[in-house]
Design an enzyme around this catalytic site. Structure first.
Site, PDB file in Angstrom:
ATOM      1  CD  GLU A   1      -6.567   5.980   2.694  1.00  0.00           C
ATOM      2  OE1 GLU A   1      -5.628   5.583   3.380  1.00  0.00           O
ATOM      3  OE2 GLU A   1      -6.447   6.207   1.467  1.00  0.00           O
TER       4      GLU A   1
ATOM      5  CG  ASP B   1      -2.172   0.874   0.988  1.00  0.00           C
ATOM      6  OD1 ASP B   1      -2.166   1.688   0.038  1.00  0.00           O
ATOM      7  OD2 ASP B   1      -3.142   0.770   1.756  1.00  0.00           O
TER       8      ASP B   1
HETATM    9  C1  BGC Z   1      -5.154   3.147   0.492  1.00  0.00           C
HETATM   10  C2  BGC Z   1      -5.421   2.108  -0.564  1.00  0.00           C
HETATM   11  C3  BGC Z   1      -5.310   2.692  -1.936  1.00  0.00           C
HETATM   12  C4  BGC Z   1      -3.981   3.381  -2.096  1.00  0.00           C
HETATM   13  C5  BGC Z   1      -3.793   4.020  -3.441  1.00  0.00           C
HETATM   14  C6  BGC Z   1      -3.910   3.921   0.212  1.00  0.00           C
HETATM   15  O1  BGC Z   1      -3.805   5.008   1.080  1.00  0.00           O
HETATM   16  O2  BGC Z   1      -5.045   2.510   1.747  1.00  0.00           O
HETATM   17  O3  BGC Z   1      -6.688   1.535  -0.371  1.00  0.00           O
HETATM   18  O4  BGC Z   1      -5.476   1.696  -2.899  1.00  0.00           O
HETATM   19  O5  BGC Z   1      -3.846   4.369  -1.109  1.00  0.00           O
HETATM   20  O6  BGC Z   1      -4.519   5.190  -3.569  1.00  0.00           O
HETATM   21  C1  BGC Z   2      -4.033   7.980  -0.581  1.00  0.00           C
HETATM   22  C2  BGC Z   2      -3.837   8.535  -1.918  1.00  0.00           C
HETATM   23  C3  BGC Z   2      -3.807  10.007  -1.747  1.00  0.00           C
HETATM   24  C4  BGC Z   2      -2.663  10.384  -0.829  1.00  0.00           C
HETATM   25  C5  BGC Z   2      -2.573  11.834  -0.532  1.00  0.00           C
HETATM   26  C6  BGC Z   2      -2.845   8.334   0.256  1.00  0.00           C
HETATM   27  O1  BGC Z   2      -2.893   7.759   1.517  1.00  0.00           O
HETATM   28  O2  BGC Z   2      -4.268   6.633  -0.702  1.00  0.00           O
HETATM   29  O3  BGC Z   2      -4.760   8.046  -2.817  1.00  0.00           O
HETATM   30  O4  BGC Z   2      -3.708  10.674  -2.963  1.00  0.00           O
HETATM   31  O5  BGC Z   2      -2.706   9.689   0.374  1.00  0.00           O
HETATM   32  O6  BGC Z   2      -1.464  12.129   0.290  1.00  0.00           O
END
Ligand code: BGC
Ligand code: BGC
Length: 608
Positions: free
Chosen positions: A462, A265
């Site tokens: 998140e 991830d």
């Molecule tokens: C998330 C994932 C996601 C990835 C890419 C991460 O922060 O936990 O679910 O696929 O970002 O955006």
């Molecule tokens: C998310 C991404 C996002 C990024 C921003 C990550 O945790 O998964 O999709 O663009 O954080 O900092």
């Protein structure tokens, strides 16, 4: 997984690759931090578009043009072997990074619908909209089994039942991959039951429970040949999944026989050690194959090279990872596909077209749960004079939630194309009125027979959606999200809607006090404590995060279709964080029987 010819092809490519090229294949950068020139120079194997990351004006044509450039760069890569990148995106409720895409209900609502065929249809249409932009890979479905609604990702889960997640996971993966788009089951493993529901936290369970609750959903998807699994940010009993050789290599790969790509991830390996090289070594050796290192990809390339040269990572581990990645690329025909703009779908599929929106509308209808209907205030008749109020009544951003056009969602909804609940009601009933301040202060029984009041949460994604309280209801302070560089501000410190959004209760009370009956529509990424709002309303509908098609909500409010959905997880009561409203789980069928608008036929609004 591969036939003889494909295996030979893989061997042939591998035999021509240098170590640097192999490491490039294992690297996934974010589009903002890696240009086509970078891909050409370093032979990167994969690119992602993170939440809200989009090229140009964010039209389908802009995406295709961008991917053509990446594709071309792979073909010209230094000493290259002509292996195209895999381009990944989080299309978690439709192709949600794309402006104008169809936005389906978030997964929790689909859990309420209890309809695997519907889920398969949504997976298919989402894949088609992805193909329209020339991409290859969807970071979906999320198979988290949510056991604690304090978690900010509750709405990304299908609910608390591992069996439903298992059935949906299989349906989703098959339908998505049948269109030639890679699916990705995530997040391995235990993401839905971290301590206190803290995102990226610690899952404290014995192995048997971890297996029966959190691994079970993956089995049918693995059997169906899902091409990728994303490792979770969470720890298991204190040990980070990203460095967990037992969970990744022994369980997932050996015991369960997964032969596809295990992807990390977003910066997930950073948590393993202060020393980036140690983090690289531990995660590669734990069994991760492809590394989502959005902005740190240069450090990753040089770090992994060093680890191999120093003998901390074996070449056979590298070969295993690379052959998994190449096998998937071969299997999905990527090596023989023309450049994205010449691929099937890029000019024939129209994201956000009426046919796709109709399925989204159907999904909304199937996901709404009716919790209360006193004096048969539902269904509403089109001849009634309707007041529409509440902060979520005319805001597509609130209606769609996080992961919509931007990562955290759109607070004002301006960049989202769709129909708000107010727009849906007013297009049916010309004499409907939108409360001027949305707060209902203009409610007047001389002018209004009934009020629809849309309440609930505002968008988040998140950890920023976490509700930080411990089991005693005491406030917990935030932690850090890596990469965000600032302390995490959680969504709130209470599960009560009246604490999080007192304006909602105020609006309901104001309208009720004026003497107009209230139909409350809760738009929310999770169940909340709603005792007071429920008491003050004549009818109460849970709409989850329905997405771009507000007409689906109206279809039920006006009785064109019956309420059929059931709660996909227990509903919290006000009596402590772990107490639930048993009455909701049992369902209270009888008083929810209402007659339809235009016929004498009784429609049963069944709950259980
Ligand atoms: C998330 C994932 C996601 C990835 C890419 C991460 O922060 O936990 O679910 O696929 O970002 O955006
Ligand atoms: C998310 C991404 C996002 C990024 C921003 C990550 O945790 O998964 O999709 O663009 O954080 O900092």
């Amino acid at each position: 997984m591969l036939n003889e010819e494909q295996k030979e092809r893989l061997q042939h490519i591998m035999s021509r690759m240098t170590l640097a090229q192999k490491i490039g294949q294992m690297t996934m950068a974010e589009r903002m931090w890696a240009t086509p020139d970078d891909v050409r120079e370093h032979g990167l194997g994969s690119i992602l578009s993170g939440g809200g990351s989009a090229p140009g004006e964010n039209t389908a044509a802009d995406w295709v043009e961008m991917n053509d450039a990446y594709w071309q760069a792979c073909m010209e890569a230094e000493g290259g072997v002509g292996v195209p990148i895999l381009f990944a995106v989080d299309a978690v409720h439709g192709h949600n990074n794309l402006k104008g895409a169809t936005i389906f209900p978030h997964n929790l609502g689909l859990g309420a619908a209890d309809d695997p065929e519907l889920v398969a249809k949504i997976a298919e249409l989402t894949a088609l909209e992805i193909l329209a932009t020339g991409l290859d890979w969807n970071f979906a479905p999320t198979l988290a089994v949510v056991k604690d609604v304090r978690w900010g990702r509750t709405y990304e889960s299908f609910g608390s039942d591992p069996k439903r997640a298992a059935i949906y996971g299989e349906a989703y993966v098959k339908a998505c991959q049948a269109q030639g788009v890679l699916a990705c089951v995530k997040h391995w493993v235990g993401d839905g039951e971290t301590h206190h529901g803290i995102d990226q936290g610690d899952t404290r369970l014995d192995y048997e429970t971890l297996e029966s609750t959190h691994m079970t959903p993956y089995y049918p998807a693995l059997k169906a040949g899902v091409h990728s699994v994303m490792v979770s940010f969470n720890s298991w009993n204190g040990d980070k999944c990203h460095g967990h050789r037992f969970l990744i290599s022994e369980v997932l790969k050996e015991k369960l026989g997964f032969s596809g790509i295990v992807v990390s991830d977003w910066n997930g390996i950073d948590y393993l050690s202060e020393d980036y090289n140690v983090a690289i070594r531990e995660s590669v050796n734990a069994g991760l194959d492809l590394f989502m290192v959005p902005e740190n990809w240069r450090l990753f390339l040089s770090g992994l090279m060093e680890q191999v040269e120093q003998g901390h990572v074996s070449e056979s581990r590298i070969d295993d990872a690379v052959s998994r990645i190449l096998a998937v690329k071969i299997k999905m025909g990527l090596l023989d596909k023309p450049k994205p703009s010449s691929r099937l779908g890029t000019d024939s599929i129209e994201p956000g077209c009426a046919a796709h929106r109709n399925v989204a509308r159907e999904a909304v209808r199937k996901s709404l749960v009716l919790l209360k209907n006193e004096q048969r205030v539902l269904p509403i008749q089109e001849s009634q004079r309707i007041l529409v109020a509440g902060k979520n009544a005319n805001n597509l951003g609130h209606q769609c939630g996080g992961w919509t056009v931007s990562w955290q969602g759109e607070p004002d909804g301006r960049n989202i194309e769709g129909t708000s609940l107010w727009q849906a009601v007013s297009s049916r009933v010309s004499q409907a009125e939108l409360s001027a301040d949305l707060g209902g202060s203009d409610a007047d029984p001389a002018k209004h027979d009934v009020a629809i009041v849309a309440i609930g949460e505002t968008p988040y994604a998140e950890g920023l959606g976490d509700i930080r309280i411990d089991d005693e209801g005491l406030i917990q302070t935030g932690s850090m999200i890596r990469g965000l560089m600032k302390p995490l501000e959680p969504y709130g410190h209470s599960l009560a809607l009246s604490d999080l959004h007192p304006e909602d209760l105020a609006c309901i009370k104001c309208i009720r006090k004026a003497g107009v009956p209230v139909i409350a529509v809760l738009m929310s990424g999770r169940p909340l404590v709603i005792e007071q709002e429920l008491d003050e309303s004549q009818a109460f509908v849970v709409a989850w995060l329905p997405g771009s098609e507000g007409d689906g909500v109206a279809d039920l409010l006006f009785g064109d279709f019956p309420f059929t959905a059931k709660l996909p997880l227990p509903w919290p009561s006000g009596e402590g964080i772990n107490s639930h409203r048993s009455v909701f789980e049992a369902g209270f069928g009888s008083d929810l029987t209402v007659s339809t608008v235009d016929s004498a036929v009784e429609k049963k609004y069944k709950l259980s």
